[in-house]
Motif scaffolding. Structure first.
Motif, PDB file in Angstrom:
ATOM      1  N   ALA A   5       0.816  -1.203   0.000  1.00  0.00           N
ATOM      2  CA  ALA A   5       0.000   0.000   0.000  1.00  0.00           C
ATOM      3  C   ALA A   5       0.859   1.266   0.000  1.00  0.00           C
ATOM      4  N   GLY A   6       0.775   2.044  -1.074  1.00  0.00           N
ATOM      5  CA  GLY A   6       1.476   3.313  -1.161  1.00  0.00           C
ATOM      6  C   GLY A   6       2.932   3.248  -1.546  1.00  0.00           C
ATOM      7  N   VAL A   7       3.489   2.035  -1.720  1.00  0.00           N
ATOM      8  CA  VAL A   7       4.921   1.868  -1.995  1.00  0.00           C
ATOM      9  C   VAL A   7       5.115   0.974  -3.214  1.00  0.00           C
ATOM     10  N   THR A   8       6.013   1.384  -4.102  1.00  0.00           N
ATOM     11  CA  THR A   8       6.358   0.574  -5.268  1.00  0.00           C
ATOM     12  C   THR A   8       7.868   0.603  -5.479  1.00  0.00           C
TER      13      THR A   8
ATOM     14  N   THR B  15      14.499   1.418  -8.516  1.00  0.00           N
ATOM     15  CA  THR B  15      13.858   2.727  -8.349  1.00  0.00           C
ATOM     16  C   THR B  15      12.593   2.527  -7.544  1.00  0.00           C
ATOM     17  N   GLY B  16      12.305   3.457  -6.644  1.00  0.00           N
ATOM     18  CA  GLY B  16      11.145   3.299  -5.782  1.00  0.00           C
ATOM     19  C   GLY B  16      10.441   4.606  -5.529  1.00  0.00           C
ATOM     20  N   SER B  17       9.168   4.489  -5.162  1.00  0.00           N
ATOM     21  CA  SER B  17       8.381   5.663  -4.806  1.00  0.00           C
ATOM     22  C   SER B  17       7.472   5.326  -3.637  1.00  0.00           C
ATOM     23  N   GLY B  18       7.063   6.361  -2.913  1.00  0.00           N
ATOM     24  CA  GLY B  18       6.238   6.175  -1.729  1.00  0.00           C
ATOM     25  C   GLY B  18       7.089   6.163  -0.467  1.00  0.00           C
ATOM     26  N   PRO B  19       6.456   5.990   0.687  1.00  0.00           N
ATOM     27  CA  PRO B  19       7.190   5.989   1.963  1.00  0.00           C
ATOM     28  C   PRO B  19       7.981   4.696   2.168  1.00  0.00           C
ATOM     29  N   LEU B  20       9.045   4.558   1.393  1.00  0.00           N
ATOM     30  CA  LEU B  20       9.883   3.360   1.437  1.00  0.00           C
ATOM     31  C   LEU B  20      10.633   3.254   2.750  1.00  0.00           C
ATOM     32  N   ASP B  21      10.930   2.019   3.146  1.00  0.00           N
ATOM     33  CA  ASP B  21      11.810   1.830   4.290  1.00  0.00           C
ATOM     34  C   ASP B  21      12.741   0.647   4.034  1.00  0.00           C
ATOM     35  N   ALA B  22      13.562   0.344   5.019  1.00  0.00           N
ATOM     36  CA  ALA B  22      14.603  -0.673   4.865  1.00  0.00           C
ATOM     37  C   ALA B  22      14.025  -2.068   4.624  1.00  0.00           C
ATOM     38  N   LEU B  23      12.874  -2.370   5.199  1.00  0.00           N
ATOM     39  CA  LEU B  23      12.258  -3.684   5.015  1.00  0.00           C
ATOM     40  C   LEU B  23      11.872  -3.891   3.555  1.00  0.00           C
ATOM     41  N   ASP B  24      11.275  -2.859   2.935  1.00  0.00           N
ATOM     42  CA  ASP B  24      10.885  -2.945   1.526  1.00  0.00           C
ATOM     43  C   ASP B  24      12.103  -3.231   0.652  1.00  0.00           C
ATOM     44  N   ILE B  25      13.180  -2.496   0.903  1.00  0.00           N
ATOM     45  CA  ILE B  25      14.387  -2.638   0.091  1.00  0.00           C
ATOM     46  C   ILE B  25      14.976  -4.037   0.236  1.00  0.00           C
TER      47      ILE B  25
END
Length: 198
Positions: free
Chosen positions: A132-135, A152-162
Motif C-alpha cells: 500500500a502506497g509503496v512501489t 527505483t522506488g516511490s512512496g514511503p519506502l523503508d529498509a524492510l521494503d528494500i
C-alpha cells in the motif's frame, strides 16, 4: 523516504571452483546505506540453495528453495526474516502463483504484518514489489546473473521494503511469466498424477 534510486553491481570471484562460488551484488541504497545480495549461502549446494540480504541499516531476509538455473526456486521454498530481538529467522508467508493472468501469477507475501505483491513486468528482466502506497521497480541488465540491478522506488519506502525486494531478485521466478506459469501448472498436474499412481 519518498523516492529512491540505486544500483547493485555484481562482484564475483572467478578464481574459485564453481561448486564453491557465490554470486554477490553490492550497492548503496541512499540513506539506508550499503546493501548486499548473496547466494548460495555456504553449505547449501545440492538440492536446496539459500540466498540472503545484509546491510548497514536493513533487516536480513533469507530465501531457500530447490535449485533451478543456479538459483533457489519457489519449489519447496521458505522465506524468512531475521528477528533482531531473538537473533533468529522467522518464517514469512509467501504463496506460489496459481493463476495464468498477470495478477494471478504475482507472488503474495506477508512479512512483518505487511502485504506485498511481487510481479514480473512484460520483460522477464523487470519486476515490481508493491505494498500500500509503496512501489519498487527492479531492472536487470540480463536475466541470468546480471552485472547490474537498477532499483527505483516511490512512496514511503523503508529498509524492510528494500531488503525484501532485493532478495527476490535472487529467486528463480519463471513461474511469474505466462509461459513459465503454464509449464509449472503442467508439471504440478503430472506430479499429482504420479503421486496417485503410487
Amino acid at each position: 523516504m519518498t523516492n529512491l534510486s540505486f544500483e547493485l553491481q555484481r562482484i564475483q570471484d572467478k578464481s574459485v571452483h564453481r561448486s564453491e562460488r557465490r554470486f554477490l551484488w553490492e550497492g548503496v541504497a541512499g540513506p539506508f546505506g550499503a546493501v548486499k545480495l548473496v547466494y548460495p549461502e555456504a553449505g547449501t549446494y545440492g538440492e536446496h540453495w539459500t540466498s540472503w540480504t545484509e546491510g548497514e541499516r536493513i533487516p536480513s531476509f533469507t530465501f531457500t528453495g530447490i535449485e533451478q538455473a543456479d538459483r533457489p526456486s519457489m519449489r519447496s521454498h521458505q522465506l524468512s526474516l531475521l528477528d533482531p530481538g531473538s537473533g533468529e529467522y522467522r518464517p514469512c508467508d509467501m504463496s506460489r502463483p496459481r493463476g495464468l493472468t498477470r495478477r494471478g501469477r504475482a507472488l503474495r507475501i506477508l512479512a512483518a504484518d505487511r502485504q506485498y505483491t511481487y510481479a514480473q513486468q512484460p520483460s522477464k528482466r523487470n519486476h515490481t514489489l508493491a505494498r500500500a502506497g509503496v512501489t519498487l521497480h527492479f531492472a536487470r541488465s540480463s536475466w541470468m546473473n546480471p552485472r547490474r540491478i537498477t532499483v527505483t522506488g516511490s512512496g514511503p519506502l523503508d529498509a524492510l521494503d528494500i531488503s525484501l525486494g532485493v532478495l527476490l531478485e535472487s529467486v528463480y521466478t519463471r513461474e511469474l511469466s505466462f509461459r513459465g506459469a503454464v509449464i509449472a501448472k503442467t508439471r504440478r498436474f503430472t506430479e499429482g498424477l504420479l503421486d496417485l499412481s503410487d
